[in-house]
Design a protein around this motif. Structure first.
Motif, PDB file in Angstrom:
ATOM      1  N   THR A  80     -68.324 -12.029  56.897  1.00 13.40           N
ATOM      2  CA  THR A  80     -68.305 -12.993  55.794  1.00 13.40           C
ATOM      3  C   THR A  80     -68.843 -12.367  54.508  1.00 13.40           C
ATOM      4  N   VAL A  81     -69.935 -11.607  54.640  1.00 16.67           N
ATOM      5  CA  VAL A  81     -70.521 -10.959  53.457  1.00 16.67           C
ATOM      6  C   VAL A  81     -69.573  -9.901  52.905  1.00 16.67           C
ATOM      7  N   ILE A  82     -69.038  -9.065  53.793  1.00 15.95           N
ATOM      8  CA  ILE A  82     -68.159  -7.979  53.348  1.00 15.95           C
ATOM      9  C   ILE A  82     -66.865  -8.532  52.753  1.00 15.95           C
ATOM     10  N   GLY A  83     -66.329  -9.578  53.369  1.00 16.73           N
ATOM     11  CA  GLY A  83     -65.095 -10.147  52.870  1.00 16.73           C
ATOM     12  C   GLY A  83     -65.253 -10.914  51.574  1.00 16.73           C
ATOM     13  N   SER A  84     -66.449 -11.382  51.300  1.00 20.66           N
ATOM     14  CA  SER A  84     -66.666 -12.204  50.112  1.00 20.66           C
ATOM     15  C   SER A  84     -66.897 -11.386  48.850  1.00 20.66           C
ATOM     16  N   VAL A 139     -63.453 -10.317  58.112  1.00 20.37           N
ATOM     17  CA  VAL A 139     -63.274  -9.765  56.764  1.00 20.37           C
ATOM     18  C   VAL A 139     -61.910 -10.148  56.207  1.00 20.37           C
ATOM     19  N   GLU A 140     -60.866  -9.952  57.011  1.00 22.08           N
ATOM     20  CA  GLU A 140     -59.522 -10.270  56.534  1.00 22.08           C
ATOM     21  C   GLU A 140     -59.337 -11.769  56.324  1.00 22.08           C
ATOM     22  N   GLY A 141     -59.938 -12.574  57.197  1.00 20.65           N
ATOM     23  CA  GLY A 141     -59.825 -14.016  57.039  1.00 20.65           C
ATOM     24  C   GLY A 141     -60.506 -14.516  55.784  1.00 20.65           C
ATOM     25  N   VAL A 142     -61.694 -13.985  55.500  1.00 18.78           N
ATOM     26  CA  VAL A 142     -62.422 -14.394  54.297  1.00 18.78           C
ATOM     27  C   VAL A 142     -61.694 -13.906  53.044  1.00 18.78           C
ATOM     28  N   THR A 159     -70.722 -25.589  46.261  1.00 17.40           N
ATOM     29  CA  THR A 159     -71.181 -24.202  46.259  1.00 17.40           C
ATOM     30  C   THR A 159     -72.149 -23.999  47.424  1.00 17.40           C
ATOM     31  N   GLY A 160     -72.594 -22.765  47.544  1.00 19.01           N
ATOM     32  CA  GLY A 160     -73.610 -22.442  48.538  1.00 19.01           C
ATOM     33  C   GLY A 160     -73.133 -22.638  49.962  1.00 19.01           C
ATOM     34  N   ILE A 161     -74.025 -23.219  50.775  1.00 15.01           N
ATOM     35  CA  ILE A 161     -73.752 -23.400  52.200  1.00 15.01           C
ATOM     36  C   ILE A 161     -72.571 -24.326  52.433  1.00 15.01           C
ATOM     37  N   ALA A 162     -72.442 -25.369  51.623  1.00 14.55           N
ATOM     38  CA  ALA A 162     -71.321 -26.307  51.778  1.00 14.55           C
ATOM     39  C   ALA A 162     -69.992 -25.604  51.556  1.00 14.55           C
ATOM     40  N   ARG A 163     -69.924 -24.760  50.542  1.00 14.69           N
ATOM     41  CA  ARG A 163     -68.694 -24.010  50.272  1.00 14.69           C
ATOM     42  C   ARG A 163     -68.387 -23.041  51.407  1.00 14.69           C
ATOM     43  N   LEU A 169     -65.388 -20.438  55.828  1.00 15.45           N
ATOM     44  CA  LEU A 169     -65.309 -20.244  57.278  1.00 15.45           C
ATOM     45  C   LEU A 169     -64.187 -21.068  57.901  1.00 15.45           C
ATOM     46  N   ARG A 170     -63.961 -22.258  57.365  1.00 16.34           N
ATOM     47  CA  ARG A 170     -62.881 -23.086  57.920  1.00 16.34           C
ATOM     48  C   ARG A 170     -61.512 -22.458  57.665  1.00 16.34           C
ATOM     49  N   SER A 171     -61.321 -21.914  56.464  1.00 17.79           N
ATOM     50  CA  SER A 171     -60.045 -21.265  56.155  1.00 17.79           C
ATOM     51  C   SER A 171     -59.867 -19.980  56.952  1.00 17.79           C
TER      52      SER A 171
END
Length: 258
Positions: A80-84, A139-142, A159-163, A169-171
């Motif tokens: 998640t971090v790397i993909g973002s 990574v690819e999904g994010v 934003t933040g945790i809600a986003r 994560l849902r997408s």
């Protein structure tokens, strides 16, 4: 009902055909390393008693779940971090490609030096192999999250945790689940390999002991246990996947309708 029966038929048909072919091909075999399937099935209940299931199968499953869960947490978090963040991705990708190319079984002697020969070593070996498909798919999904949806969320103050939870994560969840599915089969393989090194219980250890003592039918029963374990874990995974990705499968079914 008719669709369910048809689907059940296709699920059961191939295993039945394979077992029938194995039975016919091995029937009457005198090769000590290729016993008849009838002999293997007769030996199965004598070998895999309730006590052996408790002392060998349960520890293997616990190690598998421990390594798999660790890989899932690390893979999704880092992915998640790397993909973002593009800069983080640019820095990490060469290192990730290098580490991914190293086969996990090769790391077993190295891991033994730092983690010893207990369950910790086996869990680390399983996690070291399972983490890559989860990490890379995350990574690819994010990265594939729709930029319009990201801007819309930002405009509405999400934003933040809600986003992260409701959008990112849902997408990315379909690809994350695909990585988890790949990691499960890798985990089973590494579970067996890790138990072949300095273990005193587990399915892999038991199969090796049967092989070393020339108890060939017993060894084949261990292989059947591994196959059954893989099948059961796959069924459980599919049930969890259908629940977690119910919205995704429903959306695909809707878009397919004329």
């Amino acid at each position: 009902m008719g669709r369910l029966l048809t689907r059940l038929f296709f699920v059961v048909a191939l295993p039945v055909v394979l077992v029938a072919v194995w039975w016919a091909a091995s029937d009457g075999s005198t090769d000590p390393f290729w016993p008849p399937l009838r002999t293997i099935l007769d030996t199965f209940p004598d070998v895999w008693t309730a006590d052996r299931l408790r002392t060998d199968v349960v520890p293997s499953i616990l190690r598998l779940l421990g390594g798999y869960a660790s890989a899932a947490v690390v893979g999704v978090a880092l992915g998640t971090v790397i993909g973002s963040y593009r800069r983080v991705r640019a820095v990490c990708e060469p290192v990730l490609e290098f580490l991914r190319a190293v086969p996990p079984p090769v790391l077993v002697p190295v891991i033994m030096l730092f983690a010893g020969i207990g369950d910790t070593m086996k869990i680390v070996v399983i996690a070291s192999g399972c983490v890559w498909p989860i990490l890379l798919n995350t990574v690819e999904g994010v990265r594939a999250v729709d930029s319009v949806m990201l801007e819309t969320a930002r405009s509405y103050g999400v934003t933040g945790i809600a986003r992260l939870r409701h959008l990112v994560l849902r997408s990315a969840s379909p690809q994350i689940v695909a990585g988890l599915r790949q990691a499960l089969s890798i985990g089973i393989i590494l579970m067996v390999i890790s138990e072949m090194f300095t273990a005193n219980n587990g399915i892999g250890y038991t199969v090796v002991q049967f092989q070393r003592s020339f108890a060939v039918p017993d060894m084949w029963t261990g292989i059947l246990v591994l196959g059954l374990l893989g099948f059961l874990l796959s069924v459980v995974f599919r049930l969890v996947e259908r629940r977690v990705l119910g919205w995704y499968h429903g959306l695909r079914a809707t878009t397919r309708r004329p």
